[in-house]
Design a protein around this motif. Structure first.
Motif, PDB file in Angstrom:
ATOM      1  N   ALA A 103     -13.636  10.482  67.240  1.00 44.36           N
ATOM      2  CA  ALA A 103     -14.742  10.188  68.151  1.00 44.36           C
ATOM      3  C   ALA A 103     -15.984  10.940  67.707  1.00 44.36           C
ATOM      4  O   ALA A 103     -15.888  11.983  67.042  1.00 44.36           O
ATOM      5  N   GLY A 104     -17.124  10.400  68.076  1.00 44.06           N
ATOM      6  CA  GLY A 104     -18.375  11.087  67.807  1.00 44.06           C
ATOM      7  C   GLY A 104     -18.734  12.029  68.948  1.00 44.06           C
ATOM      8  O   GLY A 104     -18.068  12.072  69.984  1.00 44.06           O
ATOM      9  N   VAL A 132     -21.473  10.565  65.093  1.00 41.79           N
ATOM     10  CA  VAL A 132     -21.789   9.844  66.327  1.00 41.79           C
ATOM     11  C   VAL A 132     -21.154   8.454  66.324  1.00 41.79           C
ATOM     12  O   VAL A 132     -21.002   7.829  65.284  1.00 41.79           O
ATOM     13  N   ASP A 133     -20.809   8.001  67.521  1.00 45.08           N
ATOM     14  CA  ASP A 133     -20.371   6.625  67.695  1.00 45.08           C
ATOM     15  C   ASP A 133     -21.592   5.707  67.642  1.00 45.08           C
ATOM     16  O   ASP A 133     -22.720   6.151  67.906  1.00 45.08           O
ATOM     17  N   TYR A 153     -19.653   6.861  62.848  1.00 46.89           N
ATOM     18  CA  TYR A 153     -18.193   6.835  62.848  1.00 46.89           C
ATOM     19  C   TYR A 153     -17.745   5.380  62.751  1.00 46.89           C
ATOM     20  O   TYR A 153     -17.927   4.591  63.679  1.00 46.89           O
ATOM     21  N   THR A 154     -17.148   5.020  61.626  1.00 48.74           N
ATOM     22  CA  THR A 154     -16.973   3.607  61.276  1.00 48.74           C
ATOM     23  C   THR A 154     -15.567   3.048  61.494  1.00 48.74           C
ATOM     24  O   THR A 154     -15.269   1.938  61.044  1.00 48.74           O
ATOM     25  N   ALA A 188     -22.376   7.680  56.748  1.00 50.55           N
ATOM     26  CA  ALA A 188     -21.312   6.939  57.423  1.00 50.55           C
ATOM     27  C   ALA A 188     -19.965   7.320  56.832  1.00 50.55           C
ATOM     28  O   ALA A 188     -19.871   7.704  55.670  1.00 50.55           O
ATOM     29  N   GLY A 189     -18.922   7.168  57.650  1.00 49.24           N
ATOM     30  CA  GLY A 189     -17.591   7.445  57.141  1.00 49.24           C
ATOM     31  C   GLY A 189     -16.501   7.239  58.163  1.00 49.24           C
ATOM     32  O   GLY A 189     -16.740   7.292  59.364  1.00 49.24           O
ATOM     33  N   HIS A 190     -15.334   6.965  57.688  1.00 56.07           N
ATOM     34  CA  HIS A 190     -14.057   6.820  58.376  1.00 56.07           C
ATOM     35  C   HIS A 190     -13.549   5.386  58.210  1.00 56.07           C
ATOM     36  O   HIS A 190     -14.091   4.450  58.771  1.00 56.07           O
ATOM     37  N   ASP A 191     -12.497   5.251  57.429  1.00 52.30           N
ATOM     38  CA  ASP A 191     -11.818   3.982  57.169  1.00 52.30           C
ATOM     39  C   ASP A 191     -12.652   2.988  56.371  1.00 52.30           C
ATOM     40  O   ASP A 191     -12.306   1.805  56.301  1.00 52.30           O
TER      41      ASP A 191
END
Length: 237
Positions: A103-104, A132-133, A153-154, A188-191
């Motif tokens: 989570a952001g 951040v979301d 948060y991607t 950006a980042g995540h998955d």
């Protein structure tokens, strides 16, 4: 071109699983930079489940691109970052028992805390980013903290894009447009992966940097790390 920062947490996880020094984290960082990566990202956690606090210091003289340290800004983390002085610190509100970041920040609720922490880092010449979301009011809240950048948060985008829903990019594009208007840099980042990175890049104006670890290392098991790094670089042009 959007910069590629390689998150090397998974290499530390593999090393720790046998209790020795294989694979060697520092050598891996040297190699991926040689292969073209424009940054190294690590996320030391209090339980040192992958990156150890000593790794943070060992990597410092070896990272000649951008050194990005992620983490929850507890006092131990803050003091370490101030000693190491990386290029960038990315603040993530993860709990001690979280498997991965999920989570952001609530940049409105935690504004005063973030203002104080970010001020301390920036006074020491360290660029700051906050996780951040993709919510417009959270981007507006991020601006009020004094941060240099946000990291989108991607995970939600990656999941829905994998199901064929290209409209999942819409809130990210809207947040990027707002961030640019507010003068915030965008990471950006995540998955993010080879399957979705080009589409994401094409739809995020002025995307400065992506941090990719799990997918990149997993893809490299089949395709080889040097090859995969360069595949990402071609997608990010």
């Amino acid at each position: 071109m959007t910069k590629l920062s390689v998150n090397i947490n998974k290499i530390a996880t593999l090393r720790n699983s046998r209790g020795g020094d294989v694979p060697n984290l520092v050598q891996f960082a040297r190699d991926v930079q040689k292969f073209g990566a424009q940054g190294i990202t690590i996320h030391p956690r209090p339980d040192e489940r992958h990156i150890r606090y000593q790794d943070v210091y060992d990597l410092k003289p070896e990272v000649y691109t951008e050194y990005n340290i992620e983490g929850n800004p507890i006092r131990q983390f803050v003091d370490m970052v101030l000693k190491v002085k990386p290029t960038q610190v990315t603040l993530v509100p993860d709990a001690d028992d979280a498997i991965t970041s999920n989570a952001g920040w609530d940049t409105i609720k935690h504004k005063d805390f973030l203002v104080d922490v970010i001020k301390e880092f920036k006074q020491n010449g360290i660029r700051t980013a906050i996780f951040v979301d993709p919510i417009l009011k959270q981007v507006e809240g991020a601006k009020a903290t004094g941060t240099d950048r946000i990291e989108l948060y991607t995970e939600a985008f990656a999941h829905n894009y994998g199901l064929g829903n290209e409209m999942a990019i819409k809130p990210y594009t809207e947040c990027a447009v707002l961030a640019n208007a507010l003068g915030l840099g965008i990471n950006a980042g995540h998955d993010l992966s080879l399957d979705n990175i080009k589409f994401f890049k094409q739809n995020i104006p002025d995307l400065l940097e992506v941090s990719i670890g799990h997918a990149l290392i997993s893809e490299s098991l089949y395709l080889g790390i040097e090859n995969v790094v360069n595949m990402y670089l071609r997608q990010l042009k």
